[in-house]
Design a protein around this motif. Structure first.
Motif, PDB file in Angstrom:
ATOM      1  N   PHE A   1      36.775  31.517  -3.458  1.00 41.81           N
ATOM      2  CA  PHE A   1      35.357  31.174  -3.532  1.00 41.81           C
ATOM      3  C   PHE A   1      34.704  31.898  -4.692  1.00 41.81           C
ATOM      4  O   PHE A   1      33.620  31.573  -5.093  1.00 41.81           O
ATOM      5  CB  PHE A   1      34.693  31.426  -2.187  1.00 41.81           C
TER       6      PHE A   1
ATOM      7  N   LEU B   1      34.512  29.272  -6.924  1.00 41.06           N
ATOM      8  CA  LEU B   1      33.344  28.423  -6.689  1.00 41.06           C
ATOM      9  C   LEU B   1      32.101  29.084  -7.247  1.00 41.06           C
ATOM     10  O   LEU B   1      31.246  28.450  -7.835  1.00 41.06           O
ATOM     11  CB  LEU B   1      33.196  28.185  -5.193  1.00 41.06           C
ATOM     12  N   LEU B   2      32.054  30.388  -7.099  1.00 38.24           N
ATOM     13  CA  LEU B   2      30.842  31.074  -7.588  1.00 38.24           C
ATOM     14  C   LEU B   2      30.756  30.929  -9.089  1.00 38.24           C
ATOM     15  O   LEU B   2      29.701  30.752  -9.654  1.00 38.24           O
ATOM     16  CB  LEU B   2      30.879  32.537  -7.188  1.00 38.24           C
TER      17      LEU B   2
ATOM     18  N   SER C   1      29.301  27.968 -10.037  1.00 40.07           N
ATOM     19  CA  SER C   1      27.851  27.897  -9.787  1.00 40.07           C
ATOM     20  C   SER C   1      27.092  28.334 -11.024  1.00 40.07           C
ATOM     21  O   SER C   1      25.901  28.104 -11.145  1.00 40.07           O
ATOM     22  CB  SER C   1      27.492  28.805  -8.630  1.00 40.07           C
TER      23      SER C   1
ATOM     24  N   ASN D   1      20.017  34.310  -5.152  1.00 36.42           N
ATOM     25  CA  ASN D   1      20.500  33.161  -5.912  1.00 36.42           C
ATOM     26  C   ASN D   1      20.385  31.915  -5.035  1.00 36.42           C
ATOM     27  O   ASN D   1      20.931  31.858  -3.947  1.00 36.42           O
ATOM     28  CB  ASN D   1      21.966  33.424  -6.284  1.00 36.42           C
ATOM     29  N   GLN D   2      19.637  30.962  -5.475  1.00 41.17           N
ATOM     30  CA  GLN D   2      19.347  29.818  -4.607  1.00 41.17           C
ATOM     31  C   GLN D   2      20.284  28.670  -4.879  1.00 41.17           C
ATOM     32  O   GLN D   2      20.089  27.581  -4.382  1.00 41.17           O
ATOM     33  CB  GLN D   2      17.905  29.376  -4.850  1.00 41.17           C
ATOM     34  N   GLY D   3      21.302  28.902  -5.704  1.00 43.21           N
ATOM     35  CA  GLY D   3      22.163  27.783  -6.095  1.00 43.21           C
ATOM     36  C   GLY D   3      22.964  27.262  -4.901  1.00 43.21           C
ATOM     37  O   GLY D   3      23.462  28.036  -4.083  1.00 43.21           O
ATOM     38  N   VAL D   4      23.014  25.928  -4.779  1.00 37.47           N
ATOM     39  CA  VAL D   4      23.868  25.301  -3.769  1.00 37.47           C
ATOM     40  C   VAL D   4      24.743  24.302  -4.510  1.00 37.47           C
ATOM     41  O   VAL D   4      24.246  23.498  -5.302  1.00 37.47           O
ATOM     42  CB  VAL D   4      23.033  24.569  -2.692  1.00 37.47           C
ATOM     43  N   LEU D   5      26.049  24.423  -4.297  1.00 36.81           N
ATOM     44  CA  LEU D   5      26.948  23.471  -4.947  1.00 36.81           C
ATOM     45  C   LEU D   5      27.448  22.497  -3.896  1.00 36.81           C
ATOM     46  O   LEU D   5      27.763  22.906  -2.783  1.00 36.81           O
ATOM     47  CB  LEU D   5      28.180  24.185  -5.514  1.00 36.81           C
ATOM     48  N   LYS D   6      27.529  21.249  -4.238  1.00 35.86           N
ATOM     49  CA  LYS D   6      28.062  20.280  -3.278  1.00 35.86           C
ATOM     50  C   LYS D   6      29.122  19.422  -3.962  1.00 35.86           C
ATOM     51  O   LYS D   6      28.844  18.762  -4.952  1.00 35.86           O
ATOM     52  CB  LYS D   6      26.918  19.401  -2.759  1.00 35.86           C
ATOM     53  N   PHE D   7      30.330  19.514  -3.408  1.00 38.27           N
ATOM     54  CA  PHE D   7      31.407  18.626  -3.863  1.00 38.27           C
ATOM     55  C   PHE D   7      31.562  17.602  -2.741  1.00 38.27           C
ATOM     56  O   PHE D   7      31.643  17.983  -1.575  1.00 38.27           O
ATOM     57  CB  PHE D   7      32.724  19.399  -4.008  1.00 38.27           C
TER      58      PHE D   7
END
Lengths: 139, 210
Positions: B22, B25-26, B29, B187-193
């Motif tokens: 992850f 993943l970060l 981001s 950090n408000q980032g949301v990733l969506k795959f």
């Protein structure tokens, strides 16, 4: 009452590639969670964990995982033993995989049902608690 | 007996290793580049000569640059830019290139066949063999991406593939957005795959990859 038993399975190579598949993956950094949803499957070598949803919570340094929880028709196998349950939580630090709700553990020819199955990863043992029943599968 | 004892201790190792993926993943981001608010008042510097051009006059080798509030320097360049009017609301770009040097010292380079900047709607897009490379070894590829510069979000046009030192992800679609309901400091980032995700993680690479 409970039943504890030691488990057998082929040695596992943790350096093998890990594959995770799901319908979708959402990583929310504020809550430091990554959620695989929709037939989520994690596999490495003979080890498999499957569930409707697998949520991973990671530490604030984002380098370590603190908790893994799986919900919805959870299945786990290490190639020798198979276990099913409604949900499972894995506490990485303590090395405890706790499966709960309609637990079924299949080992060799035997099947056990219980409310809770606690797999102690370090000591290679399992504890079944709550309505433990042994179902001897006729040979 | 020992073989059995090792078996399960590897599960601990497995879970400890599997999921630092992850971190991969970060890293992805960082595509969110900056926090939403920083993007909203990021300086989008449009050179004056672009602003007073007759429609359809092509500018060769334009470049726009700026620094966002978060201190990330960016440079947008292209082989040619085609504003739609003297006071353009839209600028089409041929072979756009984007370079970002984050204040943390990471470099991102992105290229595409074409792109467009919609000044009024604060949006931009890249189309055709979109490639994004980072200086720490990550490569993301797709056919297109839409940026909403107001909300700091982006959505891919179709499949994406991201490869890096410790693994890879492919998905039918990728989007990243700022979850403004969480407090701004975090950090408000949301990733969506979505539309099918396949993620491979190489634990053996984990040690070597920094």
């Amino acid at each position: 009452q409970g039943a504890s038993l030691s488990l057998s399975s082929t040695p596992h190579d943790a350096s093998q590639p890990v594959e995770v598949t799901a319908d979708s993956l959402t990583v929310d950094q504020a809550s430091r969670t990554a959620v695989f949803s929709g037939s989520a499957r994690v596999g490495q070598g003979a080890m498999r964990l499957g569930a409707d949803q697998i949520q991973v919570t990671y530490s604030d340094t984002a380098s370590e995982i603190s908790k893994v929880s799986a919900t919805g028709s959870v299945v786990f196998t290490n190639g020798a033993e198979n276990a099913e349950a409604d949900r499972a939580n894995y506490d990485v630090a303590k090395g405890l995989l706790i499966m709960q709700g309609n637990v079924l553990l299949l080992q060799g020819g035997n099947a056990f049902s219980a409310d809770t199955l606690e797999l102690d990863v370090l000591n290679n043992s399992a504890n079944l608690t709550g309505n433990v029943k042994t179902v001897l599968v006729p040979k | 007996m020992t073989a059995r004892r090792d078996t399960y201790s590897t599960v601990v190792k497995w879970t400890k290793r599997i999921l630092p993926l992850f971190a991969l993943l970060l890293l992805i981001s960082i595509f969110t580049l900056t926090k939403g608010d920083a993007l909203r008042n990021g300086t989008l510097f449009v050179p004056p000569e672009v602003l007073n051009l007759a429609t359809g006059q092509k500018i060769t080798n334009p470049h726009f640059s700026g620094v966002t509030d978060a201190g990330d320097a960016y440079l947008v360049a292209a082989d040619a830019a085609l504003p739609d009017a003297p006071k353009p609301s839209r600028i089409d770009l041929e072979n756009p290139r984007l370079e970002i040097n984050t204040h943390k010292g990471l470099t991102l380079n992105s290229t595409a066949q074409s792109g467009a900047l919609n000044i009024k709607s604060h949006s931009a897009n890249l189309r055709g063999d979109v490639i994004l490379e980072t200086s720490n070894g990550y490569l993301a590829q797709g056919q297109g991406i839409e940026f909403n510069l107001k909300t700091g979000s982006a959505t891919s046009a179709g499949k994406v593939q991201v490869e890096g030192p410790i693994g890879s992800i492919t998905a039918g679609q990728f989007s990243v957005f700022q979850n403004t309901s969480t407090d701004a400091r975090r950090n408000q980032g949301v990733l969506k795959f979505s539309q099918g995700v396949r993620l491979i993680y190489l634990p053996s690479e984990r040690k070597s990859a920094k």
